[in-house]
Design an enzyme around this catalytic site. Structure first.
Site, PDB file in Angstrom:
ATOM      1  N   HIS A  14      -8.531 -46.743 -22.324  1.00 31.72           N
ATOM      2  CA  HIS A  14      -8.248 -47.833 -22.759  1.00 31.72           C
ATOM      3  C   HIS A  14      -9.199 -48.923 -22.765  1.00 31.72           C
ATOM      4  O   HIS A  14      -9.496 -49.314 -21.524  1.00 31.72           O
ATOM      5  CB  HIS A  14      -6.953 -48.471 -22.358  1.00 31.72           C
ATOM      6  CG  HIS A  14      -6.563 -49.875 -22.697  1.00 31.72           C
ATOM      7  ND1 HIS A  14      -6.141 -50.029 -23.926  1.00 31.72           N
ATOM      8  CD2 HIS A  14      -6.541 -51.109 -21.905  1.00 31.72           C
ATOM      9  CE1 HIS A  14      -5.889 -51.345 -23.835  1.00 31.72           C
ATOM     10  NE2 HIS A  14      -6.206 -51.854 -22.876  1.00 31.72           N
ATOM     11  N   ASP A  65      -0.970 -51.286 -23.684  1.00 31.31           N
ATOM     12  CA  ASP A  65      -1.327 -52.294 -22.543  1.00 31.31           C
ATOM     13  C   ASP A  65      -0.876 -53.760 -23.353  1.00 31.31           C
ATOM     14  O   ASP A  65      -1.042 -54.926 -22.438  1.00 31.31           O
ATOM     15  CB  ASP A  65      -2.714 -52.442 -22.424  1.00 31.31           C
ATOM     16  CG  ASP A  65      -2.851 -53.606 -21.256  1.00 31.31           C
ATOM     17  OD1 ASP A  65      -2.244 -53.723 -20.360  1.00 31.31           O
ATOM     18  OD2 ASP A  65      -4.049 -54.099 -21.158  1.00 31.31           O
ATOM     19  N   HIS A 109      -5.000 -57.956 -27.488  1.00 32.45           N
ATOM     20  CA  HIS A 109      -4.296 -58.458 -26.642  1.00 32.45           C
ATOM     21  C   HIS A 109      -4.711 -59.184 -25.216  1.00 32.45           C
ATOM     22  O   HIS A 109      -3.869 -59.461 -24.294  1.00 32.45           O
ATOM     23  CB  HIS A 109      -3.096 -57.409 -26.130  1.00 32.45           C
ATOM     24  CG  HIS A 109      -3.829 -56.348 -25.266  1.00 32.45           C
ATOM     25  ND1 HIS A 109      -3.995 -55.149 -25.992  1.00 32.45           N
ATOM     26  CD2 HIS A 109      -4.273 -56.016 -24.246  1.00 32.45           C
ATOM     27  CE1 HIS A 109      -4.545 -54.233 -25.317  1.00 32.45           C
ATOM     28  NE2 HIS A 109      -4.658 -54.836 -23.913  1.00 32.45           N
ATOM     29  N   ASP A 124     -10.506 -52.501 -23.289  1.00 35.70           N
ATOM     30  CA  ASP A 124     -10.178 -54.000 -24.025  1.00 35.70           C
ATOM     31  C   ASP A 124     -11.068 -54.377 -24.550  1.00 35.70           C
ATOM     32  O   ASP A 124     -12.369 -54.511 -24.379  1.00 35.70           O
ATOM     33  CB  ASP A 124      -9.911 -54.773 -22.579  1.00 35.70           C
ATOM     34  CG  ASP A 124      -8.539 -54.615 -22.022  1.00 35.70           C
ATOM     35  OD1 ASP A 124      -7.708 -54.457 -22.664  1.00 35.70           O
ATOM     36  OD2 ASP A 124      -8.539 -54.594 -20.724  1.00 35.70           O
TER      37      ASP A 124
END
Length: 1013
Positions: free
Chosen positions: A264, A376, A580, A266
């Protein structure tokens, strides 16, 4: 042997194992080494192209030397020669950039290149090696270049100036560590994996004492077989002592874990967007190399924007990714442009996340994802299931709901039902992390924690270092191999998300259903933090709506060119910033400073696009016409058209008692006291007073705001314990403006900040407009604007994507209590049967609704809009400076009024001053059926696309009539692909009759005769 003795044996073995592994076995993985020579060049400013970095002059540097200013880039060259005596051995280069062993993706990182500029792999604390020869021939020269990023390490929750190049300084952050060529002893490395798997399994098996004791004895024998002064010579013997314990198969009913290789990343957070480009390159270079070495391994990456980063900036890495995708080993997942927030993006933006994501995967790889992948994201809006389904997908994965602080979510696999009744098969990995590292504690927790035991037997584990990237390591793959079929452990297999979902759905008949939003009981402050980012998003979404509408109208009416490429690029820019940690306001200062500039550029470009289209439509001569971009008729102006404005009688101003001002436009009578507070709002048609006795609306309130953790993310409920009503006014001035509106201007100061407000009651409008300007310079404070209402209601409506949902105003249960801060889009609406009130806004999302019973027996329901916060981490000066917010209070409002006025405050009429009236491309004869988008089809055919939804929450029939020649029509999905025959849409005269369910979304595509295109 008694239980106590067994426990003591296990404890002693654990302690022994821990020391021997750390002090003797792990160091023996590299039994011999020689130093590499190192030299360094530091790039001035931003990262340079690879070719420049490879050829720049170097200065010699030694291990221990300082390097790397915050956010800098240095090019490190290491070189040496493999000793001839190492011929036939596996040799690796060890390159330690100064890593802190604890955090992967949150400190310095590197991407290794060969001299010809081809990428090799990434470097991070858990992956410091580069394979040189397997086997080496001896004598070969080693020359490697490392693009090293000196990204700062952040101490979570501690205010820091490192989050922006403007304030970070230039002092070096790191010291070079080990730079060696070394022999890699695979037998010792394999022993480490054996010992760690069994040692972790032993610790997690209190329910199986016999199996645990077998493992204790096997570990004891292995450690006894090891010569601690010659680990390399005795590693094979130690492994033989473990072979039997590792070969026992799992029981047939063991829980099965689908490991999905994952990192993951970001798209921005504690690093800027430009650094994410390089994080993706490092991680994918590592993963494609690992795929080549490990035939069973499968890797998954979501976020089409990150693939596009590679395509645009690291094409040599992207070629490797494309090849791995074609082989079915590197799996694009999710089908979204980014892993966006799902609470705050508007209807069309949420739809376009899937449109642009899935289109990219289809165009680049021929893959049409059926899963949404959002591990997430901070909670999920109730309108999302319909959007996922309308995009052609049917599954959802997330992990974040396991972070909820008050209530434990009751399912891991279930059907999620949205506001329109659409259901999506959904899975929450019980491993409770999207960064699984294959530790025994994680795997055992997944099996114990799985809430569907007895009805389902499988779960998913996203496996790899994430958030800052890094991905899966060879150690994780080795551990998974040992747990593929191991007694006492869940079974572990590498899997693709779609394959897991297909099997999980097939085995689980009649799964439980969860209705409504998936509310995360944490991170509620993200609905308010970084107000400029949120305002930029909201404004950009509505400008994109306007640009598509008027550009499509101009193309159909006048033959003007439609700006396909420009709109595609601008949509992707806005979607990117809905990631996000950007839209929620939880990134470093650099990210939000950059976002503000980006939104300003988007606004400028879209405004010019809109004006060009409107002047093309309205003619060259000036005149009185105004363009109406809302989906509702505004006076004499049709929805999606242009015409003259009509106004009603002017608003009167008069003096009330004690210096109060009374505004009256024949629809509302509003009284504002000498402090600038609204003390009465009467709906003249019903005679109903909006406010409770003694109540004051438009009341700014200031709270102390220091959450227990996660400053920019969280608002904790105890913030309510201390509140200051900002009632003192420096000035209150009443006047009538040139359009006949009644206006009251108010000024206040508090702390280091000021508020200036304008209350406006316009002619012919049944709403009180509130324009609030705040010059904000507070720390750890929370500013709200309160509206107490004399309404008895146990629920209220809050707009979300393609409709609204109801939330309780009470706290009967802990689930209701947990929603003390929630998200709305353009409106909240509170009503008793026959009469209600709406509060609409142009840019705020967070709000709270509470109810109290008064001494007179009545109920006061208070709506408070959240305006500003002042957390200190990760941006110590969050939102300092000027802001402007617009709200409107609409007494006597039905839900349809809330919908209409919500659009109106976000899409005010544009008085461009053109002479000709403009007929809309479509008319819709029912206000409950709302137009979400009017545009030309993305494929360039010239077809016109209309998207509508039922907005009031009931059944609706509407006639949609195109006002241009049409050759045919089709019902489509969000990607504008024709769907099979659809019930509820029939031809009627020149138009289409729609029969819609509550909140149903429909996309229609209208062909145009060839001579018209």
């Amino acid at each position: 042997m008694g239980a106590t003795a067994m426990h003591d044996d296990r404890r002693l073995v654990e302690e022994r194992l821990g020391r021997v592994l750390t002090e003797r076995i792990v160091p023996a993985i590299y039994p011999e080494s020689v130093p590499l020579r190192a030299s360094l060049w530091t790039a001035p400013g931003e990262p340079v192209p690879v070719a420049e970095g490879l050829t720049a002059p170097r200065t010699p540097i030694e291990p221990g030397a300082a390097w790397g200013a915050p956010w800098g880039t240095s090019w490190l060259t290491v070189e040496g020669t493999v000793p001839a005596a190492w011929a036939g051995r596996t040799v690796e280069a060890i390159i330690d950039l100064g890593f802190d062993a604890g955090s992967t993706g949150f400190q310095c990182e590197g991407l290794v290149y060969r001299p010809d500029g081809s990428p090799v792999k990434g470097l991070h604390p858990r992956n410091q090696w580069v394979r040189v020869g397997s086997p080496a021939v001896g004598g070969e020269r080693v020359l490697l270049h490392v693009e090293a990023a000196s990204n700062p390490m952040f101490s979570l929750f501690s205010p820091t100036t490192l989050g922006d190049t403007i304030t970070a300084g230039d002092a070096p952050l790191y010291r070079l560590g080990r730079m060696d060529l070394a022999i890699f002893d695979d037998e010792v490395w394999q022993l480490v994996q054996d010992l760690e798997v069994l040692g972790e399994l032993m610790h997690e098996m209190p329910e199986e004492p016999a199996r645990r004791f077998d493992i204790v004895r096997a570990l004891d024998r292995a450690l006894d077989a090891l010569d601690l002064q010659d680990v390399n010579a005795t590693a094979a013997a130690a492994r033989e002592c473990l072979a039997e314990a590792l070969s026992r198969p799992a029981i047939p009913s063991a829980h099965t874990i689908s490991a999905v290789g994952h990192a993951h990343i970001d798209t921005a957070w504690l690093w800027p967007l430009r650094e994410t480009v390089r994080k993706v390159a490092r991680t994918t270079a590592n993963m494609t190399a690992l795929l080549a070495d490990e035939p069973e391994f499968v890797y998954t990456m979501s976020q089409a924007a990150q693939y596009d980063f590679l395509k645009q900036h690291r094409p040599e890495v992207y070629d490797r990714v494309k090849q791995a995708v074609a082989e079915g080993r590197f799996v694009p997942a999710g089908g979204m442009w980014v892993e966006s927030d799902t609470n705050m993006p508007g209807s069309e933006a949420m739809a376009r996340q899937f449109v642009h994501g899935k289109r990219f995967f289809l165009a680049e790889f021929g893959i049409d994802n059926e899963e949404a992948w959002l591990p997430d994201t901070f909670g999920f809006a109730a309108g999302l299931p319909q959007i996922i389904r309308a995009a052609g997908s049917k599954w959802l994965l997330t992990q974040k709901i396991s972070w909820s602080a008050i209530n434990q979510f009751p399912h891991h696999t279930f059907l999620w039902e949205g506001i329109d009744g659409t259901r999506i098969f959904t899975h929450f990995p019980p491993v409770d992390t999207y960064n699984c590292s294959m530790r025994g504690s994680e795997i055992a927790h997944a099996a114990r924690n799985f809430k569907e035991k007895g009805r389902a037997s499988m779960s998913l584990a996203p496996t790899g270092w994430g958030d800052g990237g890094g991905g899966t390591t060879r150690e994780m793959i080795a551990k998974a191999a040992r747990m593929r079929n191991l007694e006492g452990s869940p079974k572990v297999l590498w899997d693709k998300p779609a394959d897991f979902f297909a099997r999980a759905e097939a085995e689980y008949e009649n799964p439980p259903v969860w209705v409504g939003e998936l509310y995360l009981e944490l991170h509620r402050g993200t609905l308010t933090s970084q107000a400029r980012t949120k305002q930029g998003n909201r404004r950009s979404e509505h400008l994109l709506r306007e640009a598509e509408l008027w550009a499509a109208t101009a193309a159909v009416r006048t033959g003007a060119d439609y700006p396909y490429e420009e709109l595609d690029r601008l949509w992707k820019t806005v979607l990117l910033h809905q990631f996000h940690d950007i839209l929620p306001g939880s990134s470093i200062a650099w990210v939000h400073r950059e976002a503000e500039r980006t939104y300003a550029a988007v606004t400028e470009e879209l405004t010019a696009m809109i004006e060009r289209a409107q002047w093309t439509l309205g003619g060259e001569e000036t005149g009185p016409n105004v363009f109406n971009s809302t989906p509702h008729e505004q006076g004499s102006i049709p929805a999606g058209g242009a015409g003259p404005v009509q106004t009603g009688a002017a608003c009167s101003l008069s003096e009330g008692a004690d210096g109060a001002v009374v505004l009256d436009n024949g629809l509302l009578r509003v009284e504002v006291d000498a402090h600038g507070l609204v003390v009465s709002v009467v709906d003249l048609a019903s005679g109903r007073e909006t406010l409770p006795p003694g109540g004051t609306a438009n009341l700014p309130q200031l709270h102390q705001d220091l959450p227990n953790a996660w400053d920019a993310w969280d608002v904790d409920v105890f913030y309510r314990n201390r509140v200051t009503d900002l009632t003192d006014a420096e000035f209150v001035v009443a006047e009538e403006d040139s359009a006949g509106a009644g206006v009251v201007r108010i000024g206040r100061s508090f702390g280091s900040s000021t508020i200036e407000q304008t209350l406006t009651l316009r002619a012919g409008e049944k709403r009180l407009d509130i324009d609030t300007g705040v010059d904000w310079h507070e720390t750890e404070k929370f500013l709200k604007l309160a509206f107490p209402l004399d309404i008895h209601a146990d629920r209220y409506a809050s707009e979300t994507q393609f409709g609204h949902l109801f939330r309780p105003t009470h706290t009967n249960t802990s689930w209701e209590y947990a929603k003390f801060e929630a998200c709305n889009h353009r409106f909240v609406h509170i009503a008793e049967p026959g009469w209600g009130v709406a509060l609409v806004n142009d840019s705020t999302y967070g709000h709270d609704v509470t109810r109290t019973v008064r001494d007179d027996g009545g109920t006061t329901t208070t709506v408070r809009a959240s305006l500003l916060r002042a957390p200190r981490f990760p941006d110590p000066e969050t939102d300092h400076g000027p802001h402007r917010f617009r709200h409107a209070l609409i007494p006597g409002a039905e839900i349809g009024d809330a919908v209409r006025e919500g659009y109106r405050v976000n899409l005010p009429p544009r008085p461009t001053g053109v002479a000709a009236a403009v007929e809309p491309l479509f008319t819709v004869d029912n206000d409950a059926v709302v137009t979400s988008a009017v545009k030309l089809a993305d494929d360039g055919t010239g077809d016109v696309v209309l998207r509508v939804y039922e907005a009031h929450g009931g059944r609706a029939s509407a006639l949609v009539t195109p006002r241009f020649p049409v050759s045919g029509f089709a019902v489509c999905d969000l990607l504008e692909r024709h769907l099979p025959a659809t019930t509820g849409v029939t031809r009627e005269g020149p138009g289409l009759r729609l029969h819609l369910r509550p909140f149903q979304l429909v996309t229609l595509r209208f062909g145009r005769p060839e001579e018209e295109v």
